[in-house]
Design a protein around this motif. Structure first.
Motif, PDB file in Angstrom:
ATOM      1  N   HIS A 150       6.982  15.977 -41.294  1.00  0.00           N
ATOM      2  CA  HIS A 150       6.046  16.334 -42.366  1.00  0.00           C
ATOM      3  C   HIS A 150       6.812  16.550 -43.660  1.00  0.00           C
ATOM      4  N   LYS A 151       7.929  17.247 -43.557  1.00  0.00           N
ATOM      5  CA  LYS A 151       8.744  17.534 -44.752  1.00  0.00           C
ATOM      6  C   LYS A 151       9.420  16.266 -45.284  1.00  0.00           C
ATOM      7  N   ARG A 152      10.011  15.514 -44.357  1.00  0.00           N
ATOM      8  CA  ARG A 152      10.827  14.368 -44.766  1.00  0.00           C
ATOM      9  C   ARG A 152       9.970  13.202 -45.270  1.00  0.00           C
ATOM     10  N   TYR A 153       8.865  12.907 -44.560  1.00  0.00           N
ATOM     11  CA  TYR A 153       8.044  11.753 -44.921  1.00  0.00           C
ATOM     12  C   TYR A 153       6.655  12.134 -45.430  1.00  0.00           C
ATOM     13  N   GLY A 154       6.047  13.126 -44.801  1.00  0.00           N
ATOM     14  CA  GLY A 154       4.676  13.502 -45.147  1.00  0.00           C
ATOM     15  C   GLY A 154       4.529  13.864 -46.617  1.00  0.00           C
ATOM     16  N   THR A 155       5.440  14.700 -47.109  1.00  0.00           N
ATOM     17  CA  THR A 155       5.350  15.133 -48.512  1.00  0.00           C
ATOM     18  C   THR A 155       5.483  13.927 -49.445  1.00  0.00           C
ATOM     19  N   LYS A 156       6.389  13.021 -49.094  1.00  0.00           N
ATOM     20  CA  LYS A 156       6.611  11.819 -49.906  1.00  0.00           C
ATOM     21  C   LYS A 156       5.375  10.913 -49.900  1.00  0.00           C
ATOM     22  N   ILE A 157       4.792  10.723 -48.711  1.00  0.00           N
ATOM     23  CA  ILE A 157       3.617   9.848 -48.579  1.00  0.00           C
ATOM     24  C   ILE A 157       2.443  10.413 -49.387  1.00  0.00           C
ATOM     25  N   ILE A 158       2.227  11.726 -49.260  1.00  0.00           N
ATOM     26  CA  ILE A 158       1.116  12.353 -49.984  1.00  0.00           C
ATOM     27  C   ILE A 158       1.344  12.292 -51.496  1.00  0.00           C
ATOM     28  N   ARG A 159       2.568  12.555 -51.901  1.00  0.00           N
ATOM     29  CA  ARG A 159       2.879  12.516 -53.332  1.00  0.00           C
ATOM     30  C   ARG A 159       2.592  11.124 -53.889  1.00  0.00           C
ATOM     31  N   ARG A 160       2.942  10.110 -53.097  1.00  0.00           N
ATOM     32  CA  ARG A 160       2.810   8.752 -53.614  1.00  0.00           C
ATOM     33  C   ARG A 160       1.417   8.164 -53.439  1.00  0.00           C
ATOM     34  N   GLN A 161       0.728   8.542 -52.364  1.00  0.00           N
ATOM     35  CA  GLN A 161      -0.526   7.856 -52.037  1.00  0.00           C
ATOM     36  C   GLN A 161      -1.804   8.647 -52.303  1.00  0.00           C
ATOM     37  N   ARG A 162      -1.695   9.958 -52.526  1.00  0.00           N
ATOM     38  CA  ARG A 162      -2.927  10.751 -52.657  1.00  0.00           C
ATOM     39  C   ARG A 162      -3.121  11.217 -54.096  1.00  0.00           C
ATOM     40  N   LYS A 163      -4.223  10.783 -54.668  1.00  0.00           N
ATOM     41  CA  LYS A 163      -4.527  11.245 -56.026  1.00  0.00           C
ATOM     42  C   LYS A 163      -5.030  12.681 -55.950  1.00  0.00           C
ATOM     43  N   ASN A 164      -4.664  13.492 -56.930  1.00  0.00           N
ATOM     44  CA  ASN A 164      -5.111  14.899 -56.986  1.00  0.00           C
ATOM     45  C   ASN A 164      -4.799  15.668 -55.690  1.00  0.00           C
ATOM     46  N   ALA A 165      -3.618  15.450 -55.132  1.00  0.00           N
ATOM     47  CA  ALA A 165      -3.243  16.206 -53.928  1.00  0.00           C
ATOM     48  C   ALA A 165      -3.072  17.677 -54.291  1.00  0.00           C
ATOM     49  N   THR A 166      -3.433  18.567 -53.379  1.00  0.00           N
ATOM     50  CA  THR A 166      -3.255  20.003 -53.640  1.00  0.00           C
ATOM     51  C   THR A 166      -1.764  20.348 -53.527  1.00  0.00           C
ATOM     52  N   GLN A 167      -1.383  21.428 -54.173  1.00  0.00           N
ATOM     53  CA  GLN A 167       0.010  21.898 -54.110  1.00  0.00           C
ATOM     54  C   GLN A 167       0.395  22.147 -52.644  1.00  0.00           C
ATOM     55  N   GLU A 168      -0.547  22.718 -51.909  1.00  0.00           N
ATOM     56  CA  GLU A 168      -0.328  23.035 -50.489  1.00  0.00           C
ATOM     57  C   GLU A 168       0.014  21.765 -49.698  1.00  0.00           C
ATOM     58  N   ALA A 169      -0.781  20.713 -49.914  1.00  0.00           N
ATOM     59  CA  ALA A 169      -0.546  19.448 -49.201  1.00  0.00           C
ATOM     60  C   ALA A 169       0.808  18.859 -49.586  1.00  0.00           C
ATOM     61  N   LEU A 170       1.147  18.947 -50.859  1.00  0.00           N
ATOM     62  CA  LEU A 170       2.421  18.397 -51.333  1.00  0.00           C
ATOM     63  C   LEU A 170       3.605  19.168 -50.741  1.00  0.00           C
ATOM     64  N   ARG A 171       3.384  20.445 -50.483  1.00  0.00           N
ATOM     65  CA  ARG A 171       4.463  21.282 -49.964  1.00  0.00           C
ATOM     66  C   ARG A 171       4.615  21.092 -48.453  1.00  0.00           C
ATOM     67  N   ARG A 172       3.487  21.026 -47.755  1.00  0.00           N
ATOM     68  CA  ARG A 172       3.538  20.987 -46.289  1.00  0.00           C
ATOM     69  C   ARG A 172       3.648  19.562 -45.726  1.00  0.00           C
ATOM     70  N   GLY A 173       2.947  18.624 -46.336  1.00  0.00           N
ATOM     71  CA  GLY A 173       3.007  17.229 -45.881  1.00  0.00           C
ATOM     72  C   GLY A 173       2.539  17.036 -44.450  1.00  0.00           C
ATOM     73  N   ASP A 174       1.640  17.923 -43.980  1.00  0.00           N
ATOM     74  CA  ASP A 174       1.269  17.850 -42.562  1.00  0.00           C
ATOM     75  C   ASP A 174      -0.139  17.310 -42.318  1.00  0.00           C
ATOM     76  N   ASP A 175      -0.754  16.722 -43.344  1.00  0.00           N
ATOM     77  CA  ASP A 175      -2.102  16.170 -43.096  1.00  0.00           C
ATOM     78  C   ASP A 175      -2.241  14.745 -43.626  1.00  0.00           C
ATOM     79  N   VAL A 176      -1.174  13.966 -43.436  1.00  0.00           N
ATOM     80  CA  VAL A 176      -1.184  12.564 -43.860  1.00  0.00           C
ATOM     81  C   VAL A 176      -2.272  11.814 -43.095  1.00  0.00           C
ATOM     82  N   ARG A 177      -3.112  11.095 -43.809  1.00  0.00           N
ATOM     83  CA  ARG A 177      -4.135  10.269 -43.158  1.00  0.00           C
ATOM     84  C   ARG A 177      -3.529   8.895 -42.815  1.00  0.00           C
TER      85      ARG A 177
END
Length: 293
Positions: A150-177
């Motif tokens: 989640h930390k290594r890839y999830g945060t990166k995937i969310i940062r790059r692929q999710r518009k308007n991601a929450t700070q929480e999602a960007l920090r945790r990276g544990d809910d990648v769709r």
């Protein structure tokens, strides 16, 4: 001379023919796509870190994550353990993945590498590419305990692929769709940045079947018979069997179909391109659920 072959001999020859066909399929695909597959100059030792070596039985196994590699690593530990282990299932999964417990081909000198590639029996196990991909996604991104992913890839995937991601999602990276994971895989930026993680890297990039002539290609779909055939050829079939177990969480074709429902046909087409050589090389047909452009 027997008037006709015994059933056992017949079964063996049918199996031998099947494996010859699988080898030919790899060879033909490599030849047909030589521009693609031979871009890779000569192999370097760092290309060989997935090839596990058993000197006692002269075997080389290229492990592919999400294709029963835990059980095959356990078997390799039994084979190389010189009596330290006898029951593969007594070895904890976490132990099987400790790099120091198995010797890989990149740890040898160049002449030793060449000698082993020439004379040892080499095998790998493959799986339908998209089923393997969904299996990797489910294991790495939907399990709470996989925080390192989640930390290594999830945060990166969310940062790059999710518009308007929450700070929480960007920090945790544990809910990648799954859709975001696919978008990340086909993003040219991803490919330029670093090699894919081994859990979703293509088999041809992990095991180099266009450069290394594998004697046996086992399939996840026929895991038990193929595994026991390998053990028989290695001369250990009398005392070692592939561990049989039914995993209730196993990713199935139905599940894979389900996951691909929400992927746009454009993204499906691009993803198929990424894994196309694996589909062709190991004789997997284009999945019926794909809506290719």
């Amino acid at each position: 001379m027997e008037p006709y072959p015994s059933p056992h001999k017949l079964e063996l020859s049918n199996t031998a023919v099947l494996h010859q066909m699988r080898r030919d399929q790899v060879t033909d695909t490599c030849r047909a796509n030589s521009a693609l597959s031979r871009k890779r100059r000569v192999l370097t030792p760092s290309d060989l870190k997935h090839l596990v070596v058993d000197e006692d039985h002269e075997l080389i196994y290229c492990y592919v994550p999400k294709v029963a590699c835990t059980n095959w690593k356990r078997l390799m530990m039994v084979l190389t353990g010189r009596g330290k282990y006898s029951d593969p299932m007594e070895i904890p999964a976490s132990e099987a993945h400790v790099a120091a417990n198995l010797k890989t081909l990149n740890q040898y000198s160049i002449p030793e590498i060449n000698h082993r590639l020439k004379s040892y029996m080499k095998f790998l196990f493959v799986r339908e590419p998209f089923e393997r991909l969904v299996s990797a996604y489910r294991n790495k991104f939907t399990q709470k305990y996989n925080t390192s992913f989640h930390k290594r890839y999830g945060t990166k995937i969310i940062r790059r692929q999710r518009k308007n991601a929450t700070q929480e999602a960007l920090r945790r990276g544990d809910d990648v769709r799954f859709e975001e994971f696919v978008a990340y895989l086909i993003d040219p930026h991803t490919q330029r940045e670093e090699p894919f993680n081994e859990h979703w890297q293509t088999v041809h990039s992990l095991c180099h079947p266009c450069h290394i002539h594998y004697d046996l290609v086992g399939k996840y779909e026929t895991l038990e018979e193929d595994s026991n055939y390998v053990l028989r050829l290695a001369g250990v079939g009398s005392y070692l069997r592939f561990p049989t177990y039914a995993k209730s969480t196993r990713t199935t074709d139905e599940m894979t179909t389900e996951f691909f429902q929400n992927i746009s046909s454009e993204h499906q087409t691009q993803l198929y391109e990424v894994y196309k050589l694996d589909f062709l090389m190991f004789n997997y047909s284009v999945p019926s659920y794909l809506k290719l452009e």
